[in-house]
Every structure is written in C-alpha cells, then in structure tokens.
Design a protein around this motif. Sequence first.
Motif, PDB file in Angstrom:
ATOM      1  N   ILE A 143     -45.179  13.711  13.438  1.00  0.00           N
ATOM      2  CA  ILE A 143     -45.189  13.100  12.100  1.00  0.00           C
ATOM      3  C   ILE A 143     -44.176  13.769  11.176  1.00  0.00           C
ATOM      4  CG2 ILE A 143     -46.597  12.799  10.020  1.00  0.00           C
ATOM      5  CD1 ILE A 143     -49.007  12.422  12.002  1.00  0.00           C
ATOM      6  N   TRP A 144     -44.139  15.106  11.168  1.00  0.00           N
ATOM      7  CA  TRP A 144     -43.316  15.816  10.210  1.00  0.00           C
ATOM      8  C   TRP A 144     -41.956  16.255  10.755  1.00  0.00           C
ATOM      9  CZ3 TRP A 144     -44.568  15.623   5.287  1.00  0.00           C
ATOM     10  CH2 TRP A 144     -45.895  15.319   4.974  1.00  0.00           C
ATOM     11  N   GLY A 145     -41.738  16.140  12.063  1.00  0.00           N
ATOM     12  CA  GLY A 145     -40.472  16.576  12.634  1.00  0.00           C
ATOM     13  C   GLY A 145     -39.713  15.476  13.339  1.00  0.00           C
ATOM     14  N   ALA A 146     -40.305  14.926  14.379  1.00  0.00           N
ATOM     15  CA  ALA A 146     -39.585  13.978  15.230  1.00  0.00           C
ATOM     16  C   ALA A 146     -39.228  12.690  14.494  1.00  0.00           C
ATOM     17  CB  ALA A 146     -40.420  13.675  16.481  1.00  0.00           C
ATOM     18  N   VAL A 147     -40.204  12.064  13.864  1.00  0.00           N
ATOM     19  CA  VAL A 147     -39.946  10.778  13.203  1.00  0.00           C
ATOM     20  C   VAL A 147     -38.917  10.913  12.075  1.00  0.00           C
ATOM     21  CG1 VAL A 147     -40.989   8.918  11.856  1.00  0.00           C
ATOM     22  CG2 VAL A 147     -42.133   9.760  13.903  1.00  0.00           C
ATOM     23  N   PRO A 148     -39.020  11.914  11.192  1.00  0.00           N
ATOM     24  CA  PRO A 148     -37.966  12.041  10.170  1.00  0.00           C
ATOM     25  C   PRO A 148     -36.582  12.296  10.769  1.00  0.00           C
ATOM     26  CG  PRO A 148     -39.900  13.260   9.482  1.00  0.00           C
ATOM     27  CD  PRO A 148     -40.143  12.825  10.896  1.00  0.00           C
ATOM     28  N   CYS A 149     -36.510  13.089  11.838  1.00  0.00           N
ATOM     29  CA  CYS A 149     -35.203  13.330  12.481  1.00  0.00           C
ATOM     30  C   CYS A 149     -34.636  12.039  13.049  1.00  0.00           C
ATOM     31  CB  CYS A 149     -35.341  14.374  13.585  1.00  0.00           C
ATOM     32  SG  CYS A 149     -35.480  16.051  12.967  1.00  0.00           S
ATOM     33  N   ILE A 150     -35.479  11.263  13.709  1.00  0.00           N
ATOM     34  CA  ILE A 150     -35.015  10.000  14.289  1.00  0.00           C
ATOM     35  C   ILE A 150     -34.568   9.043  13.196  1.00  0.00           C
ATOM     36  CG2 ILE A 150     -35.787   7.948  15.557  1.00  0.00           C
ATOM     37  CD1 ILE A 150     -37.563   9.889  17.214  1.00  0.00           C
ATOM     38  N   LYS A 151     -35.346   8.953  12.117  1.00  0.00           N
ATOM     39  CA  LYS A 151     -34.957   8.072  11.007  1.00  0.00           C
ATOM     40  C   LYS A 151     -33.638   8.534  10.392  1.00  0.00           C
ATOM     41  CE  LYS A 151     -38.435   5.231  10.862  1.00  0.00           C
ATOM     42  NZ  LYS A 151     -38.322   3.818  11.069  1.00  0.00           N
ATOM     43  N   SER A 152     -33.474   9.824  10.200  1.00  0.00           N
ATOM     44  CA  SER A 152     -32.237  10.362   9.639  1.00  0.00           C
ATOM     45  C   SER A 152     -31.062  10.056  10.561  1.00  0.00           C
ATOM     46  CB  SER A 152     -32.373  11.875   9.457  1.00  0.00           C
ATOM     47  OG  SER A 152     -31.149  12.442   9.096  1.00  0.00           O
ATOM     48  N   TYR A 153     -31.249  10.243  11.847  1.00  0.00           N
ATOM     49  CA  TYR A 153     -30.210   9.941  12.822  1.00  0.00           C
ATOM     50  C   TYR A 153     -29.829   8.461  12.768  1.00  0.00           C
ATOM     51  CZ  TYR A 153     -28.083   8.978  17.332  1.00  0.00           C
ATOM     52  OH  TYR A 153     -27.248   8.539  18.318  1.00  0.00           O
ATOM     53  N   LEU A 154     -30.826   7.588  12.718  1.00  0.00           N
ATOM     54  CA  LEU A 154     -30.545   6.149  12.679  1.00  0.00           C
ATOM     55  C   LEU A 154     -29.771   5.763  11.421  1.00  0.00           C
ATOM     56  CD1 LEU A 154     -33.885   4.692  14.084  1.00  0.00           C
ATOM     57  CD2 LEU A 154     -31.662   4.844  15.237  1.00  0.00           C
ATOM     58  N   GLU A 176     -27.728   7.779   9.693  1.00  0.00           N
ATOM     59  CA  GLU A 176     -26.380   8.330   9.809  1.00  0.00           C
ATOM     60  C   GLU A 176     -25.557   7.582  10.856  1.00  0.00           C
ATOM     61  OE1 GLU A 176     -27.073  12.466  10.516  1.00  0.00           O
ATOM     62  OE2 GLU A 176     -28.071  12.717   8.584  1.00  0.00           O
ATOM     63  N   ILE A 177     -26.170   7.203  11.957  1.00  0.00           N
ATOM     64  CA  ILE A 177     -25.432   6.529  13.020  1.00  0.00           C
ATOM     65  C   ILE A 177     -25.056   5.110  12.605  1.00  0.00           C
ATOM     66  CG2 ILE A 177     -27.270   5.491  14.397  1.00  0.00           C
ATOM     67  CD1 ILE A 177     -24.442   7.531  15.847  1.00  0.00           C
ATOM     68  N   GLN A 178     -25.787   4.553  11.663  1.00  0.00           N
ATOM     69  CA  GLN A 178     -25.464   3.204  11.187  1.00  0.00           C
ATOM     70  C   GLN A 178     -24.078   3.199  10.539  1.00  0.00           C
ATOM     71  OE1 GLN A 178     -28.245   1.699   8.316  1.00  0.00           O
ATOM     72  NE2 GLN A 178     -27.754  -0.413   8.774  1.00  0.00           N
ATOM     73  N   CYS A 179     -23.765   4.231   9.778  1.00  0.00           N
ATOM     74  CA  CYS A 179     -22.442   4.347   9.146  1.00  0.00           C
ATOM     75  C   CYS A 179     -21.369   4.501  10.219  1.00  0.00           C
ATOM     76  CB  CYS A 179     -22.425   5.548   8.203  1.00  0.00           C
ATOM     77  SG  CYS A 179     -20.831   5.819   7.411  1.00  0.00           S
ATOM     78  N   CYS A 180     -21.619   5.354  11.212  1.00  0.00           N
ATOM     79  CA  CYS A 180     -20.656   5.541  12.311  1.00  0.00           C
ATOM     80  C   CYS A 180     -20.482   4.242  13.092  1.00  0.00           C
ATOM     81  CB  CYS A 180     -21.134   6.651  13.246  1.00  0.00           C
ATOM     82  SG  CYS A 180     -21.186   8.272  12.469  1.00  0.00           S
ATOM     83  N   GLY A 181     -21.570   3.517  13.274  1.00  0.00           N
ATOM     84  CA  GLY A 181     -21.513   2.252  13.998  1.00  0.00           C
ATOM     85  C   GLY A 181     -20.649   1.231  13.273  1.00  0.00           C
ATOM     86  N   ARG A 182     -20.719   1.204  11.958  1.00  0.00           N
ATOM     87  CA  ARG A 182     -19.881   0.281  11.190  1.00  0.00           C
ATOM     88  C   ARG A 182     -18.407   0.645  11.305  1.00  0.00           C
ATOM     89  NH1 ARG A 182     -23.649  -0.511   5.841  1.00  0.00           N
ATOM     90  NH2 ARG A 182     -25.163  -1.879   6.845  1.00  0.00           N
ATOM     91  N   CYS A 183     -18.106   1.949  11.241  1.00  0.00           N
ATOM     92  CA  CYS A 183     -16.711   2.388  11.397  1.00  0.00           C
ATOM     93  C   CYS A 183     -16.209   2.052  12.803  1.00  0.00           C
ATOM     94  CB  CYS A 183     -16.593   3.891  11.150  1.00  0.00           C
ATOM     95  SG  CYS A 183     -16.889   4.365   9.442  1.00  0.00           S
ATOM     96  N   TYR A 184     -17.033   2.281  13.797  1.00  0.00           N
ATOM     97  CA  TYR A 184     -16.666   1.984  15.184  1.00  0.00           C
ATOM     98  C   TYR A 184     -16.415   0.488  15.368  1.00  0.00           C
ATOM     99  CZ  TYR A 184     -17.085   1.597  20.255  1.00  0.00           C
ATOM    100  OH  TYR A 184     -16.854   1.318  21.565  1.00  0.00           O
ATOM    101  N   ALA A 185     -17.304  -0.334  14.823  1.00  0.00           N
ATOM    102  CA  ALA A 185     -17.140  -1.790  14.936  1.00  0.00           C
ATOM    103  C   ALA A 185     -15.859  -2.246  14.234  1.00  0.00           C
ATOM    104  CB  ALA A 185     -18.355  -2.500  14.342  1.00  0.00           C
ATOM    105  N   LEU A 186     -15.531  -1.655  13.096  1.00  0.00           N
ATOM    106  CA  LEU A 186     -14.300  -1.989  12.374  1.00  0.00           C
ATOM    107  C   LEU A 186     -13.068  -1.650  13.213  1.00  0.00           C
ATOM    108  CD1 LEU A 186     -12.974  -2.954   9.745  1.00  0.00           C
ATOM    109  CD2 LEU A 186     -13.049  -0.573   8.963  1.00  0.00           C
ATOM    110  N   CYS A 187     -13.099  -0.476  13.859  1.00  0.00           N
ATOM    111  CA  CYS A 187     -11.974  -0.083  14.722  1.00  0.00           C
ATOM    112  C   CYS A 187     -11.846  -1.028  15.911  1.00  0.00           C
ATOM    113  CB  CYS A 187     -12.159   1.353  15.223  1.00  0.00           C
ATOM    114  SG  CYS A 187     -11.969   2.592  13.926  1.00  0.00           S
ATOM    115  N   ILE A 188     -12.941  -1.393  16.511  1.00  0.00           N
ATOM    116  CA  ILE A 188     -12.900  -2.310  17.661  1.00  0.00           C
ATOM    117  C   ILE A 188     -12.336  -3.661  17.225  1.00  0.00           C
ATOM    118  CG2 ILE A 188     -14.364  -3.621  19.272  1.00  0.00           C
ATOM    119  CD1 ILE A 188     -13.990  -0.738  20.098  1.00  0.00           C
TER     120      ILE A 188
END
Length: 156
Positions: free
Chosen positions: A102-113, A115-127
């Motif tokens: 509850i206090w570790g895994a889920v917040p880390c996964i949400k934070s990762y998702l 942050e990765i959304q921004c990287c995914g948009r940059c990657y899609a733009l490059c492609i």
Amino acid sequence: MAQQEEEEVTLEKINSRDPLTKEIDLVERDPKQINQEVVKVDFEDVIAEPEGTHSFDGVWKASNTTFTVSKYWCYRILSGALGVPLALLWGFLFACVSFCHIWGAVPCIKSYLIEIQCCGRCYALCIRTFCDPLFEAVGKICSDVRVALRKEHAKD
C-alpha cells in the motif's frame, strides 16, 4: 418490529465487512478449501500392504488406530502450543506485506507510470518524425515488387 429487523440487517452487514467483529464458524474451518488436497492424509494414504504381503489383522488395526489417534493428538498439541504464536507471526508478516504494498509498491508503480507517460510521448514523436516517413518510402519502393514461385524438377 420492522425497525428491529432493519437494525439486525444493518448490524449483519457491518459484521460481514469488519473482520474483527465477524463471527467465526467453528464447524466449517476451511470454507475456501485452501487445504483440501494438501493435508488431508489418512492411514490408507500413507501405509498400504500389497496383496500377498499382509501383517496380522490385529497389528493392522492397531497400526491404523495408532496412526489416526497420534496424528489427531499431535496436531492438537502442536496447534495448542504454537497456533497463537504462529498466528501472531503470520498476522505481522501479512500486515508488513500489506503495508509495503500500500505505502511502497503502488505509489512507486503510479509514479513510474506517470513519468514513463512523458517518455512515451517523446518516443512516439520521434518515431512519427523519423521512422514513419522512412517506412512509408520503403513501402512505396517495395509496393511494385512481385514474387513468383516456381517449382523446378531436379535432374537425376
């Protein structure tokens, strides 16, 4: 009378949700049958004499009784002596696992998702910018290619 029934239904709903006030069934102790196949061991499952190799009938009966009674009382004594401490240990362990989830895994996964959304948009733009035009050009070049398969007979 109707108000009393409503209160009983409400109390029943609360008790069914709250694990601390829920009544324990002393008859059916494995309602979800998590130990159905694991620990259901009888004398016949452990000890068997094949045809032609039999002990005396009295020995066989005494062995069956001894196995059954000793298994029963050994389990009773072990669960009486260690059941509550182990329940405390398992409760603590699952509380720690729940806490970490509850206090570790889920917040880390949400934070990762996030942050990765921004990287995914940059990657899609490059492609879309570099790879899409390249693949479209290669596709147009190869669009006129025709493949014909012929079976040739081998000469002996």
